[in-house]
Design a protein around this motif. Structure first.
Motif, PDB file in Angstrom:
ATOM      1  N   PHE A 290       3.491  10.223   3.291  1.00 29.93           N
ATOM      2  CA  PHE A 290       3.465   9.124   4.261  1.00 29.93           C
ATOM      3  C   PHE A 290       3.668   7.775   3.585  1.00 29.93           C
ATOM      4  O   PHE A 290       2.965   7.431   2.637  1.00 29.93           O
ATOM      5  CB  PHE A 290       2.126   9.135   5.008  1.00 29.93           C
TER       6      PHE A 290
ATOM      7  N   PRO B  68       1.001  -4.598  14.234  1.00 30.53           N
ATOM      8  CA  PRO B  68      -0.009  -3.728  14.832  1.00 30.53           C
ATOM      9  C   PRO B  68      -0.859  -3.028  13.772  1.00 30.53           C
ATOM     10  O   PRO B  68      -0.503  -3.027  12.594  1.00 30.53           O
ATOM     11  CB  PRO B  68       0.824  -2.717  15.627  1.00 30.53           C
ATOM     12  N   ASN B  69      -1.961  -2.433  14.200  1.00 26.26           N
ATOM     13  CA  ASN B  69      -2.812  -1.674  13.285  1.00 26.26           C
ATOM     14  C   ASN B  69      -1.977  -0.608  12.583  1.00 26.26           C
ATOM     15  O   ASN B  69      -1.150   0.052  13.204  1.00 26.26           O
ATOM     16  CB  ASN B  69      -3.949  -0.968  14.044  1.00 26.26           C
ATOM     17  N   GLY B  70      -2.198  -0.496  11.275  1.00 25.94           N
ATOM     18  CA  GLY B  70      -1.496   0.534  10.514  1.00 25.94           C
ATOM     19  C   GLY B  70      -0.088   0.147  10.094  1.00 25.94           C
ATOM     20  O   GLY B  70       0.660   0.971   9.557  1.00 25.94           O
TER      21      GLY B  70
ATOM     22  N   GLY C  10       0.799  -1.662   7.665  1.00 26.40           N
ATOM     23  CA  GLY C  10       0.953  -1.701   6.212  1.00 26.40           C
ATOM     24  C   GLY C  10       0.611  -3.042   5.589  1.00 26.40           C
ATOM     25  O   GLY C  10       0.826  -3.259   4.387  1.00 26.40           O
TER      26      GLY C  10
ATOM     27  N   THR D   7      -2.136  -2.796   2.845  1.00 26.09           N
ATOM     28  CA  THR D   7      -1.572  -2.072   1.688  1.00 26.09           C
ATOM     29  C   THR D   7      -0.643  -3.007   0.909  1.00 26.09           C
ATOM     30  O   THR D   7      -0.681  -3.043  -0.325  1.00 26.09           O
ATOM     31  CB  THR D   7      -0.813  -0.816   2.167  1.00 26.09           C
TER      32      THR D   7
ATOM     33  N   GLU E 130      -7.566 -11.400   7.096  1.00 26.51           N
ATOM     34  CA  GLU E 130      -8.312 -11.583   8.343  1.00 26.51           C
ATOM     35  C   GLU E 130      -9.476 -12.564   8.236  1.00 26.51           C
ATOM     36  O   GLU E 130     -10.631 -12.208   8.466  1.00 26.51           O
ATOM     37  CB  GLU E 130      -8.807 -10.233   8.860  1.00 26.51           C
TER      38      GLU E 130
ATOM     39  N   HIS F 215      -5.120 -11.064  13.048  1.00 24.13           N
ATOM     40  CA  HIS F 215      -4.863 -10.571  14.409  1.00 24.13           C
ATOM     41  C   HIS F 215      -5.108 -11.684  15.434  1.00 24.13           C
ATOM     42  O   HIS F 215      -4.731 -11.549  16.591  1.00 24.13           O
ATOM     43  CB  HIS F 215      -5.749  -9.364  14.721  1.00 24.13           C
TER      44      HIS F 215
HETATM   45  P1  ATP Z   1      -4.855  -3.123  10.187  1.00 24.82           P
HETATM   46  O1  ATP Z   1      -4.269  -4.278  10.910  1.00 24.82           O
HETATM   47  O2  ATP Z   1      -5.458  -2.111  11.106  1.00 24.82           O
HETATM   48  O3  ATP Z   1      -5.766  -3.509   9.061  1.00 24.82           O
HETATM   49  P2  ATP Z   1      -2.670  -2.675   8.335  1.00 24.82           P
HETATM   50  O4  ATP Z   1      -1.393  -3.226   8.842  1.00 24.82           O
HETATM   51  O5  ATP Z   1      -3.425  -3.522   7.355  1.00 24.82           O
HETATM   52  O6  ATP Z   1      -3.610  -2.300   9.549  1.00 24.82           O
HETATM   53  P3  ATP Z   1      -2.867  -0.623   6.352  1.00 24.82           P
HETATM   54  O7  ATP Z   1      -4.344  -0.684   6.261  1.00 24.82           O
HETATM   55  O8  ATP Z   1      -2.074  -1.157   5.225  1.00 24.82           O
HETATM   56  O9  ATP Z   1      -2.348  -1.257   7.721  1.00 24.82           O
HETATM   57  O10 ATP Z   1      -2.472   0.910   6.573  1.00 24.82           O
HETATM   58  C1  ATP Z   1      -1.119   1.347   6.727  1.00 24.82           C
HETATM   59  C2  ATP Z   1      -1.103   2.841   6.920  1.00 24.82           C
HETATM   60  O11 ATP Z   1      -1.418   3.467   5.681  1.00 24.82           O
HETATM   61  C3  ATP Z   1      -2.100   3.352   7.940  1.00 24.82           C
HETATM   62  O12 ATP Z   1      -1.502   4.398   8.682  1.00 24.82           O
HETATM   63  C4  ATP Z   1      -3.222   3.882   7.085  1.00 24.82           C
HETATM   64  O13 ATP Z   1      -3.901   4.936   7.735  1.00 24.82           O
HETATM   65  C5  ATP Z   1      -2.490   4.360   5.839  1.00 24.82           C
HETATM   66  N1  ATP Z   1      -3.313   4.291   4.632  1.00 24.82           N
HETATM   67  C6  ATP Z   1      -3.854   3.168   4.091  1.00 24.82           C
HETATM   68  N2  ATP Z   1      -4.543   3.458   2.966  1.00 24.82           N
HETATM   69  C7  ATP Z   1      -4.421   4.806   2.795  1.00 24.82           C
HETATM   70  C8  ATP Z   1      -4.905   5.731   1.815  1.00 24.82           C
HETATM   71  N3  ATP Z   1      -5.641   5.323   0.775  1.00 24.82           N
HETATM   72  N4  ATP Z   1      -4.583   7.029   1.954  1.00 24.82           N
HETATM   73  C9  ATP Z   1      -3.825   7.461   2.993  1.00 24.82           C
HETATM   74  N5  ATP Z   1      -3.322   6.635   3.951  1.00 24.82           N
HETATM   75  C10 ATP Z   1      -3.621   5.329   3.855  1.00 24.82           C
END
Ligand code: ATP
Length: 251
Positions: free
Chosen positions: A14, A35-37, A39, A42, A175, A208
């Motif tokens: 993934f 949106p949530n998830g 990235g 990360t 955030e 957000h």
């Molecule tokens: P949010 O706004 O909800 O904080 P985000 O945009 O910051 O979301 P990330 O936290 O970067 O998103 O996550 C991106 C994707 O990577 C998500 O689907 C999350 O479940 C997945 N993910 C993040 N860290 C890991 C990990 N250590 N192992 C597996 N998947 C991960």
């Protein structure tokens, strides 16, 4: 100031960050939404050096920093704000600020705390800087309060204050509005704007709270599914159909 080139972060099969490329101009407050998830966090972790990317490059101030540790990045002024560690909750606000000498990375704060009172150098200089920081953030009245007793918004101001104790140039804010009441939210926005305009801090802000993004950020970058969907001013990004779709498809 910052260039992210074709960055990939894979967890198993993934891709949390998927061929993401973007650049941040010195002096900007760049908003990172999605949106949530999508990235965003990360991506922050990769830029701060918490872990290496699966592939791609990161350049900062013209230098390839992809392989540099968090500490080295910190020394170059690339600073990510961290929540106040649990161990620091029983220290006062003033002590929390004084824990952060200009070249001390967040990860080594605990070690610094353990030697508090023994190895501090230039204590007067650090104290003066902490007092100035408290005055700027209008937190003097809680200087001797334990950090754990602060409200959510005061904690966010203190986190910003700890960044001000460093020689930060590019600050990653994850955030900042979360858990902050309306009054302190306005204050936080005002302080971020002043730090940007008058003190030369460049910010990347994941948020957000769209009101905060609209007020503070230019440009705004919207991420979805690990990559950049669109970049532009707030109104343009908000009106873009792809952005609307990405948020509608949010799980
Ligand atoms: P949010 O706004 O909800 O904080 P985000 O945009 O910051 O979301 P990330 O936290 O970067 O998103 O996550 C991106 C994707 O990577 C998500 O689907 C999350 O479940 C997945 N993910 C993040 N860290 C890991 C990990 N250590 N192992 C597996 N998947 C991960």
């Amino acid at each position: 100031m910052l260039e992210v080139d074709q960055l990939v972060m894979s967890y198993g099969g993934f891709r949390a960050v998927d061929n993401c490329s973007l650049s941040v101009t010195e002096g900007s407050i760049t908003g990172l939404i999605g949106p949530n998830g999508a990235g965003k966090t990360t991506l922050f972790n990769l830029v701060a050096g918490a872990f290496p990317p699966s592939s791609g490059r990161i350049r900062y101030l013209g230098e390839d920093i992809t392989g540099l540790s968090t500490d080295r990045r910190f020394h170059l002024g690339l600073v990510r704000t961290f929540q106040i560690p649990h161990e620091f909750h029983r220290l006062t606000v003033m002590e929390n600020l004084m824990m952060v000498p200009p070249h001390q990375a967040g990860e080594t704060l605990l070690a610094n705390w353990l030697t508090f009172g023994k190895v501090r150098r230039n204590e007067e200089e650090v104290r003066q800087r902490a007092e100035e920081t408290l005055a700027f953030l209008e937190l003097e009245h809680v200087a001797e309060e334990r950090a754990g007793n602060l409200s959510g918004g005061q904690k966010k101001l203190l986190e910003l204050g700890r960044t001000m104790m460093t020689d930060a140039r590019l600050v990653l804010l994850d955030e900042p509005a979360a858990g902050v009441n309306r009054t302190l939210l306005r204050k936080l926005e005002e302080k971020i704007a002043i730090l940007n305009k008058e003190r030369g801090y460049t910010f990347i802000l994941i948020e957000h709270d769209m009101e905060m993004i609209e007020k503070l950020c230019h440009p705004v970058i919207c991420m979805a599914e690990g990559r950049v969907l669109i970049e532009g001013d707030f109104a343009t990004v908000r009106a873009d159909e792809r952005v609307l779709e990405a948020y509608l498809g949010e799980t």
